[in-house]
Design an enzyme around this catalytic site. Structure first.
Site, mmCIF file in Angstrom:
data_model
loop_
_atom_site.group_PDB
_atom_site.id
_atom_site.type_symbol
_atom_site.label_atom_id
_atom_site.label_comp_id
_atom_site.label_asym_id
_atom_site.label_seq_id
_atom_site.Cartn_x
_atom_site.Cartn_y
_atom_site.Cartn_z
ATOM 1 N N LYS A 1 0.057 -8.984 -4.009
ATOM 2 C CA LYS A 1 -0.138 -7.602 -3.579
ATOM 3 C C LYS A 1 -0.957 -7.496 -2.298
ATOM 4 C CE LYS A 1 0.781 -5.086 -7.770
ATOM 5 N NZ LYS A 1 0.411 -4.021 -8.678
ATOM 6 N N LYS B 1 9.842 -10.425 -8.886
ATOM 7 C CA LYS B 1 10.052 -9.631 -10.106
ATOM 8 C C LYS B 1 10.408 -8.192 -9.742
ATOM 9 C CE LYS B 1 5.599 -7.686 -11.166
ATOM 10 N NZ LYS B 1 5.001 -6.837 -12.146
ATOM 11 N N LYS C 1 8.072 -1.499 -9.886
ATOM 12 C CA LYS C 1 8.229 -0.057 -9.670
ATOM 13 C C LYS C 1 7.685 0.397 -8.325
ATOM 14 C CE LYS C 1 5.010 0.825 -13.255
ATOM 15 N NZ LYS C 1 3.818 -0.001 -12.993
HETATM 16 N N1 AQP Z 1 9.910 -7.229 -13.831
HETATM 17 C C1 AQP Z 1 9.341 -7.194 -15.021
HETATM 18 N N2 AQP Z 1 9.867 -7.865 -16.060
HETATM 19 C C2 AQP Z 1 9.277 -7.839 -17.288
HETATM 20 N N3 AQP Z 1 8.153 -7.137 -17.544
HETATM 21 C C3 AQP Z 1 7.597 -6.456 -16.521
HETATM 22 N N4 AQP Z 1 6.509 -5.679 -16.433
HETATM 23 C C4 AQP Z 1 6.369 -5.222 -15.168
HETATM 24 N N5 AQP Z 1 7.372 -5.673 -14.413
HETATM 25 C C5 AQP Z 1 8.153 -6.454 -15.226
HETATM 26 C C6 AQP Z 1 5.629 -5.377 -17.544
HETATM 27 O O1 AQP Z 1 5.486 -3.970 -17.602
HETATM 28 C C7 AQP Z 1 4.185 -3.653 -18.034
HETATM 29 C C8 AQP Z 1 3.573 -2.618 -17.157
HETATM 30 O O2 AQP Z 1 3.274 -3.154 -15.914
HETATM 31 P P1 AQP Z 1 2.181 -2.468 -15.003
HETATM 32 O O3 AQP Z 1 2.511 -1.048 -14.819
HETATM 33 O O4 AQP Z 1 0.828 -2.739 -15.540
HETATM 34 O O5 AQP Z 1 2.243 -3.195 -13.664
HETATM 35 P P2 AQP Z 1 2.971 -4.444 -13.170
HETATM 36 O O6 AQP Z 1 2.991 -5.539 -14.176
HETATM 37 O O7 AQP Z 1 2.386 -4.786 -11.840
HETATM 38 O O8 AQP Z 1 4.433 -3.830 -13.055
HETATM 39 P P3 AQP Z 1 5.182 -3.273 -11.800
HETATM 40 O O9 AQP Z 1 6.362 -2.526 -12.284
HETATM 41 O O10 AQP Z 1 5.432 -4.386 -10.841
HETATM 42 O O11 AQP Z 1 4.153 -2.236 -11.197
HETATM 43 P P4 AQP Z 1 3.535 -2.197 -9.756
HETATM 44 O O12 AQP Z 1 4.701 -2.278 -8.834
HETATM 45 O O13 AQP Z 1 2.810 -0.893 -9.691
HETATM 46 O O14 AQP Z 1 2.597 -3.352 -9.642
HETATM 47 C C9 AQP Z 1 3.406 -4.957 -18.103
HETATM 48 O O15 AQP Z 1 3.376 -5.376 -19.444
HETATM 49 C C10 AQP Z 1 4.220 -5.894 -17.295
HETATM 50 O O16 AQP Z 1 4.108 -7.234 -17.729
#
Ligand code: AQP
Length: 329
Positions: free
Chosen positions: A113, A194, A197
């Site tokens: 990030k 991965k 969002k």
């Molecule tokens: N690509 C993914 N595959 C499987 N699990 C995923 N998770 C996130 N992306 C994937 C799981 O979703 C939960 C919530 O995640 P988060 O909101 O805490 O943030 P993150 O893991 O950083 O997910 P994002 O979507 O990538 O958010 P941003 O872009 O804001 O950083 C967690 O349980 C995560 O493992």
């Protein structure tokens, strides 16, 4: 025997994706009837990168509504906003003081990030200490997450051990709970990243609220290799393997069943059916989501969740502060 405690959360940092759903939310729904579940919207984590105030509020409501629409029953599980229970921020600070710089520097999510950014907020760096506090506040046994959170969870366990050694047995040592298939759903445009969002490219993810035609278009454009064999081989065919994982989770099929179904047919029919499977999995959730958002019940549910969560969290925070030598009045 009392039920094991489960806790997890998602950031309101964008629209929830199919990765969030398959990696974590589906397991929330599954665990709620057999475990004592706490599901938060981690809005304090979301501001580790800049958020527009109006958007943050809307997305916090949207994530809550998607939890419910996906099947979480707020009378069974406790659903709340992290920022409404101030013990999170307080224990977060105490956990930060227990964490070594080197541990945070090793976190791959921070490196990803922060990459290419001129200035990076300190909160992004200390995020894993707050996440540890979130989990440890509730005597959590199981944390349903995608496997991108493995490293953060390992740090949580280390911090719990460290605290217990220094101040005496206080925290339960939590374990991760991962889906067998799809623990890491990858981007549709680049299978080495991965699905996320907060990606600037909306074509890289499927949002849980994407309209059916948008889903069809995104899947038809999803990158595949130049072969035609529908085979699960993450090493050599990461793109198709990712699509097979999505299919397996959305249609409730095994990987072997999917491989057999499309043997000798190429990617065309596979992608078409995959799109319909994703649409079929998300459409009922989208309908319930619309009903929940217009029902006006969200804030009552969140108030009830805050009360239940606060009762647990305050007790643990008090115990922690007493152990550390704070005067607790
Ligand atoms: N690509 C993914 N595959 C499987 N699990 C995923 N998770 C996130 N992306 C994937 C799981 O979703 C939960 C919530 O995640 P988060 O909101 O805490 O943030 P993150 O893991 O950083 O997910 P994002 O979507 O990538 O958010 P941003 O872009 O804001 O950083 C967690 O349980 C995560 O493992």
């Amino acid at each position: 025997m009392s039920k094991l405690r489960v806790l997890s959360g998602m950031q309101p940092s964008g629209q929830l994706t199919l990765g969030n759903y398959i990696g974590a939310l589906k397991n929330y729904v599954k665990l709620q009837h057999t475990h004592d579940c706490y599901f938060m919207v981690v809005d304090l984590h979301a501001v580790t990168v800049p958020q527009e105030p109006e958007k943050l509020k809307d997305q916090s409501e949207a994530v809550t509504a998607l939890y419910l629409a996906a099947g979480i029953d707020p009378n069974v599980a406790t659903v709340f906003l992290q920022s409404t229970v101030s013990a999170h921020a307080e224990l977060g600070w105490l956990m930060t003081t227990l964490t070594y710089m080197g541990e945070l520097e090793r976190m791959t999510q921070f490196k990803d990030k922060a990459a290419g950014k001129e200035s990076v907020g300190a909160g992004l760096f200390t995020y894993p200490s707050l996440m540890a506090a979130d989990i440890l506040l509730y005597d959590t046994a199981l944390v349903p997450v995608g496997d991108d959170q493995t490293q953060h969870l390992e740090l949580t366990r280390d911090l719990a051990h460290r605290f217990n050694q220094r101040y005496g047995d206080t925290f339960a040592i939590p374990k991760g709970y991962f889906p067998e298939v799809g623990a890491r759903i990858m981007s549709l445009d680049d299978a080495s990243k991965k699905m996320s969002k907060s990606s600037p490219n909306a074509g890289s993810y499927i949002a849980m609220l994407d309209a059916p035609d948008v889903i069809r278009k995104k899947i038809s454009r999803a990158v595949t290799d130049s072969g035609r064999e529908v085979k699960f081989d993450p090493q050599n065919k990461p793109e198709v393997s990712n699509l097979i994982s999505i299919y397996a989770q959305c249609a409730d099929k095994t990987i072997a069943e999917i491989e057999a179904q499309y043997e000798g047919q190429g990617y065309g029919p596979f992608k078409k059916d995959l799109a319909e499977a994703v649409v079929a999995a998300l459409e009922p959730i989208q309908q319930r989501y619309a009903e929940i958002r217009s029902s006006g019940e969200l804030y009552d549910i969140l108030r009830q969740g805050k009360e239940r969560a606060e009762a647990q969290a305050e007790q643990m925070l008090k115990r922690v502060k007493e152990k550390m030598g704070y005067v607790v009045l």
